[in-house]
Structure formats: C-alpha cells, structure tokens
Motif scaffolding. Sequence first.
Motif, PDB file in Angstrom:
ATOM      1  N   HIS A  14       0.848  -1.187   0.000  1.00  0.00           N
ATOM      2  CA  HIS A  14       0.000   0.000   0.000  1.00  0.00           C
ATOM      3  C   HIS A  14       0.885   1.239   0.000  1.00  0.00           C
ATOM      4  N   TYR A  15       0.450   2.265  -0.726  1.00  0.00           N
ATOM      5  CA  TYR A  15       1.171   3.531  -0.807  1.00  0.00           C
ATOM      6  C   TYR A  15       0.245   4.659  -0.354  1.00  0.00           C
ATOM      7  N   ILE A  16       0.694   5.446   0.621  1.00  0.00           N
ATOM      8  CA  ILE A  16      -0.011   6.658   1.041  1.00  0.00           C
ATOM      9  C   ILE A  16       0.835   7.831   0.559  1.00  0.00           C
ATOM     10  N   LEU A  17       0.353   8.502  -0.482  1.00  0.00           N
ATOM     11  CA  LEU A  17       1.158   9.525  -1.164  1.00  0.00           C
ATOM     12  C   LEU A  17       0.449  10.869  -1.074  1.00  0.00           C
ATOM     13  N   GLY A  18       1.059  11.786  -0.342  1.00  0.00           N
ATOM     14  CA  GLY A  18       0.473  13.101  -0.156  1.00  0.00           C
ATOM     15  C   GLY A  18       1.143  14.160  -0.989  1.00  0.00           C
ATOM     16  N   SER A  19       0.356  14.960  -1.662  1.00  0.00           N
ATOM     17  CA  SER A  19       0.829  16.147  -2.374  1.00  0.00           C
ATOM     18  C   SER A  19       2.100  15.893  -3.176  1.00  0.00           C
ATOM     19  N   PRO A  20       2.123  14.898  -4.054  1.00  0.00           N
ATOM     20  CA  PRO A  20       3.360  14.622  -4.799  1.00  0.00           C
ATOM     21  C   PRO A  20       3.769  15.806  -5.667  1.00  0.00           C
ATOM     22  N   SER A  21       5.072  16.047  -5.718  1.00  0.00           N
ATOM     23  CA  SER A  21       5.608  17.179  -6.483  1.00  0.00           C
ATOM     24  C   SER A  21       5.707  16.801  -7.959  1.00  0.00           C
ATOM     25  N   LEU A  22       4.566  16.640  -8.600  1.00  0.00           N
ATOM     26  CA  LEU A  22       4.532  16.154  -9.980  1.00  0.00           C
ATOM     27  C   LEU A  22       5.066  17.173 -10.979  1.00  0.00           C
ATOM     28  N   TRP A  23       5.262  18.411 -10.546  1.00  0.00           N
ATOM     29  CA  TRP A  23       5.880  19.428 -11.397  1.00  0.00           C
ATOM     30  C   TRP A  23       7.376  19.177 -11.569  1.00  0.00           C
ATOM     31  N   ARG A  70      -6.621   4.638   7.311  1.00  0.00           N
ATOM     32  CA  ARG A  70      -7.942   4.013   7.406  1.00  0.00           C
ATOM     33  C   ARG A  70      -8.284   3.254   6.124  1.00  0.00           C
ATOM     34  N   ALA A  71      -7.981   3.871   4.983  1.00  0.00           N
ATOM     35  CA  ALA A  71      -8.301   3.229   3.707  1.00  0.00           C
ATOM     36  C   ALA A  71      -7.605   1.889   3.574  1.00  0.00           C
ATOM     37  N   TRP A  72      -6.413   1.784   4.112  1.00  0.00           N
ATOM     38  CA  TRP A  72      -5.652   0.538   4.044  1.00  0.00           C
ATOM     39  C   TRP A  72      -6.146  -0.486   5.059  1.00  0.00           C
ATOM     40  N   LEU A  73      -6.184  -0.107   6.321  1.00  0.00           N
ATOM     41  CA  LEU A  73      -6.488  -1.066   7.371  1.00  0.00           C
ATOM     42  C   LEU A  73      -7.968  -1.443   7.421  1.00  0.00           C
ATOM     43  N   ASP A  74      -8.862  -0.512   7.105  1.00  0.00           N
ATOM     44  CA  ASP A  74     -10.287  -0.856   7.082  1.00  0.00           C
ATOM     45  C   ASP A  74     -10.583  -1.884   5.998  1.00  0.00           C
ATOM     46  N   ARG A  75      -9.899  -1.740   4.857  1.00  0.00           N
ATOM     47  CA  ARG A  75     -10.112  -2.689   3.759  1.00  0.00           C
ATOM     48  C   ARG A  75      -9.600  -4.072   4.112  1.00  0.00           C
TER      49      ARG A  75
END
Length: 306
Positions: free
Chosen positions: A197-206, A299-304
């Motif tokens: 699982h990957y939790i990726l916040g605000s990636p600097s895609l620029w 939550r998205a990871w562990l609840d699933r």
Amino acid sequence: MKPRVSALALVLCLACGGAAATPASYQLDGTEVRDIHARALERDYQLLVALPESYRNANRSTNRNTTRRYPVLFVTDANYAFPLVRSIAQRLAKHAGMEEVIVVGLSYAKGDSAVHSRRRDYTPSTPRGSSYRSDMPGRAPAFGEAGAYGRFIADEVFPLVAAQYRADMGRKAFVGHSYGSLLGLELLLTRPATFEHYILGSPSLWFDRGVMFEREQAYARARRDLPASVYFGIGARETLAPGKRRSRLEEEADMVADLKEFDAALNGRRYRGLQTRLEVFPGEDHASVFPVLFTRGLRAWLDRAR
C-alpha cells in the motif's frame, strides 16, 4: 526583609557551580533508534522505530502472545513525520479500534542537511535546466537517486526490520509527502510490489518538468499490470496562484490539477491489480494537509484489510 536561603540549598548551589541544571530531553515512549549503513550508497542513516502497546506488553510478560506480527508503516522525512505518524497510528488503535502497526521512520543521511538529503534520495532524476543551489557549503546540489535509495530500502532496511521485529513483511505501507511522494511514485513505477500500500500526499509532480508523467507513459508501454494499492491526498489550496498560467514549473504548478491528471492517467490504463483513491481536503494547503491525509490513507488501508 531579604529572602532567606537554606543551608542545604546553598550547598547544592555551590556544588553545581551556581549554574542551573540542563533540562532532560523528551523521549517518545516505545521507540528505538537503529543505525544502518547503506552499503551501495556508502552513506549512514538511522531507522526510528515505534512499537505498538500490545507488542511492548507482550515482551514484558511471559503470559502474553509473543508470536503476533504487525503491519509496518515506512515513513519518509522522519524528522517531521515519524512522531506525527506514530502518535496518530497509536491513537487510532487505542480509541478507534484500528489495528496496531509498527512505524519505521527513514531518516536523512548522517552529515547531510534535510534539504540536501531529500533532494538526492527522493527525486527520480536531475531536473532539466535547473538553477538549484546547495544549502551545504562546498557541496553541489544532488538529485536523482530515488531508484538507488529505493533499492536500499528493499535490500537492506527490510531485512533488518524483519530480523529484529515481529513485523508482517507481507503487509507493508509506504508513507510519503511532497518529495517523499516522488520516491513512492518511483517505486510504484519500477518495483510496485515493494509495498502492498502507498499513502502519497501532495506529490511534487511538477518536478523536472513533469518527469513522472513520462515515467508512467513508459511503464504503460511496457506493462499492463500494476499490482498496488495507492491512496492520494492533497490540500484544496495547493492550486495555482491567481493570474498565473499553469505549467510544469514549480512556481506555475497547480498541484491539485496535476494529481487529478496523474490519477486519471493511471485509472485510464486499466492496469491489472491497481487500486487508487484520491481525496482533496478543503481548507488545507501543502504545509497543513499531511496529518489528515495520513489518517485517511491509513484508514483506507487497514479498514479494507478487515
């Protein structure tokens, strides 16, 4: 009247030379620090490890289960993110019934500034036409070693954690923000099975004129599967300033639009085994969004998994 000083106080004061004692440093409960030498990189790092309450209780009692294994969160930018992630994960476990996890913080390289270390270790390439300056006198700015750093995590950090802790290495999650998310995307598009699982916040895609968009296109030409679960989170205020025209440059980047475009590209490929979720958080900006997106991503990871 002058205040009186007791004889005992006077003796103690003279014994310490009249100077106030240095206050003790605060330490986080249930945490450990392990040094690790990255052989291929020829650099030294530290792993900051937070163990769940039930793990520590089991270790202290022969009557408790000492065979239970725990999911593991691997967190970049440990100087900031480790204490935050540790606290949120433990609070959710204690008060919201969420599964306990081991948290492993990935430090910056010893002897490097945070800026120098993360630019080098978290970015996928050397930016084209860049004018970056180093914040370390006598050292040129360094970029583009995310691939090598990712191999260090998989080949050296994972074995150490597996050997020293009751970690379920079949349930590993990556947690990154900003440049840290670039590292996560580099792993996703080169060695996707590194994490479950990957939790990726605000990636600097620029970064580097949108190089990760190019990497995703190259991946799509070579493969039809992408076995990974990805949670994207970003603040709604991470948008382009009024009056500016959107481009792939940092000062003209609309990070929300970039992330929506990248997520749409992933889903448009219909990769086998890929699951993504994207949330945009009203009122949050690049500096404030990480705690809420991490909470939702966990939550998205562990609840699933229940």
